[in-house]
Design a protein around this motif. Sequence first.
Motif, PDB file in Angstrom:
ATOM      1  N   UNK A  27      32.845  40.460  54.530  1.00  0.00           N
ATOM      2  CA  UNK A  27      33.422  41.374  53.386  1.00  0.00           C
ATOM      3  C   UNK A  27      35.107  40.447  53.785  1.00  0.00           C
ATOM      4  N   UNK A  28      35.663  39.788  54.184  1.00  0.00           N
ATOM      5  CA  UNK A  28      36.499  39.509  53.864  1.00  0.00           C
ATOM      6  C   UNK A  28      36.461  38.165  53.499  1.00  0.00           C
ATOM      7  N   UNK A  29      35.213  37.315  53.959  1.00  0.00           N
ATOM      8  CA  UNK A  29      34.800  36.227  52.636  1.00  0.00           C
ATOM      9  C   UNK A  29      34.993  36.185  51.330  1.00  0.00           C
ATOM     10  N   UNK A  30      34.040  37.761  51.112  1.00  0.00           N
ATOM     11  CA  UNK A  30      33.358  38.045  50.300  1.00  0.00           C
ATOM     12  C   UNK A  30      35.125  38.363  48.782  1.00  0.00           C
ATOM     13  N   UNK A  31      35.393  38.979  49.870  1.00  0.00           N
ATOM     14  CA  UNK A  31      36.846  39.039  49.135  1.00  0.00           C
ATOM     15  C   UNK A  31      37.630  37.980  48.466  1.00  0.00           C
ATOM     16  N   UNK A  32      38.377  37.113  49.142  1.00  0.00           N
ATOM     17  CA  UNK A  32      38.864  35.723  49.022  1.00  0.00           C
ATOM     18  C   UNK A  32      37.870  34.897  47.717  1.00  0.00           C
ATOM     19  N   UNK A  33      36.847  35.122  47.812  1.00  0.00           N
ATOM     20  CA  UNK A  33      36.014  34.831  46.423  1.00  0.00           C
ATOM     21  C   UNK A  33      35.973  35.457  45.826  1.00  0.00           C
ATOM     22  N   UNK A  34      36.012  35.994  45.578  1.00  0.00           N
ATOM     23  CA  UNK A  34      36.851  37.451  44.239  1.00  0.00           C
ATOM     24  C   UNK A  34      38.160  37.180  42.771  1.00  0.00           C
ATOM     25  N   UNK A  35      38.488  37.034  44.572  1.00  0.00           N
ATOM     26  CA  UNK A  35      40.000  37.158  43.871  1.00  0.00           C
ATOM     27  C   UNK A  35      40.370  35.493  43.000  1.00  0.00           C
ATOM     28  N   UNK A  36      40.147  34.349  44.127  1.00  0.00           N
ATOM     29  CA  UNK A  36      39.876  33.070  43.964  1.00  0.00           C
ATOM     30  C   UNK A  36      38.586  33.384  42.129  1.00  0.00           C
ATOM     31  N   UNK A  37      38.146  33.201  41.966  1.00  0.00           N
ATOM     32  CA  UNK A  37      36.754  33.608  40.900  1.00  0.00           C
ATOM     33  C   UNK A  37      37.902  34.211  39.875  1.00  0.00           C
ATOM     34  N   UNK A  38      38.992  35.383  40.224  1.00  0.00           N
ATOM     35  CA  UNK A  38      39.472  35.805  39.272  1.00  0.00           C
ATOM     36  C   UNK A  38      40.805  34.898  38.438  1.00  0.00           C
ATOM     37  N   UNK A  39      41.442  34.264  38.664  1.00  0.00           N
ATOM     38  CA  UNK A  39      42.044  33.686  39.519  1.00  0.00           C
ATOM     39  C   UNK A  39      42.383  32.336  38.553  1.00  0.00           C
ATOM     40  N   UNK A  40      41.228  32.308  38.708  1.00  0.00           N
ATOM     41  CA  UNK A  40      40.763  30.430  38.094  1.00  0.00           C
ATOM     42  C   UNK A  40      40.188  31.800  36.446  1.00  0.00           C
TER      43      UNK A  40
END
Length: 153
Positions: free
Chosen positions: A140-153
């Motif tokens: 869950x933590x990894x998926x949240x980080x990936x989603x955050x990275x996509x939003x920032x890019x």
Amino acid sequence: MSRESGSSSGRTYSKCNCKVPLALRKSWTSENPGRRFFTCKFYNPGTNFRGCEFFKWYDQNQCGWQRDVINELVLEKKLLSKELEIVKVENSHLEEQNNRLKEEIELLRMRTTFDDNESDERVTDSYPKKALSTALYVVVVVLCIMALVKVLI
């Protein structure tokens, strides 16, 4: 010589031959340790440039025992300064070693705690559930980080 301000053997001076105010300096030679003298303001002991070469002793000549005591004290000060440098380096090394040992102790505590928890969980048969919930949490933590990275890019 110019107006009188500093004294030397009955005469006093305020300016050198350059017509600038005199500088009062200290000699740290072994022949005249700590003895003060007037000199040209442009005298530079580092380069040995003497300006107009004006020079007059301010202090009276020292006795032999005074010179010896001052020289011994100067030498002792130099030795103590070197000792202090060595102690500071040794202290720095000890602090580094202390920090490494603290880190090692903390790692050993963590391993011990992990090993204790692991053995407790095995005994109670809840170990697989705990491992599964931890793995799920990590996912869950990894998926949240990936989603955050996509939003920032």
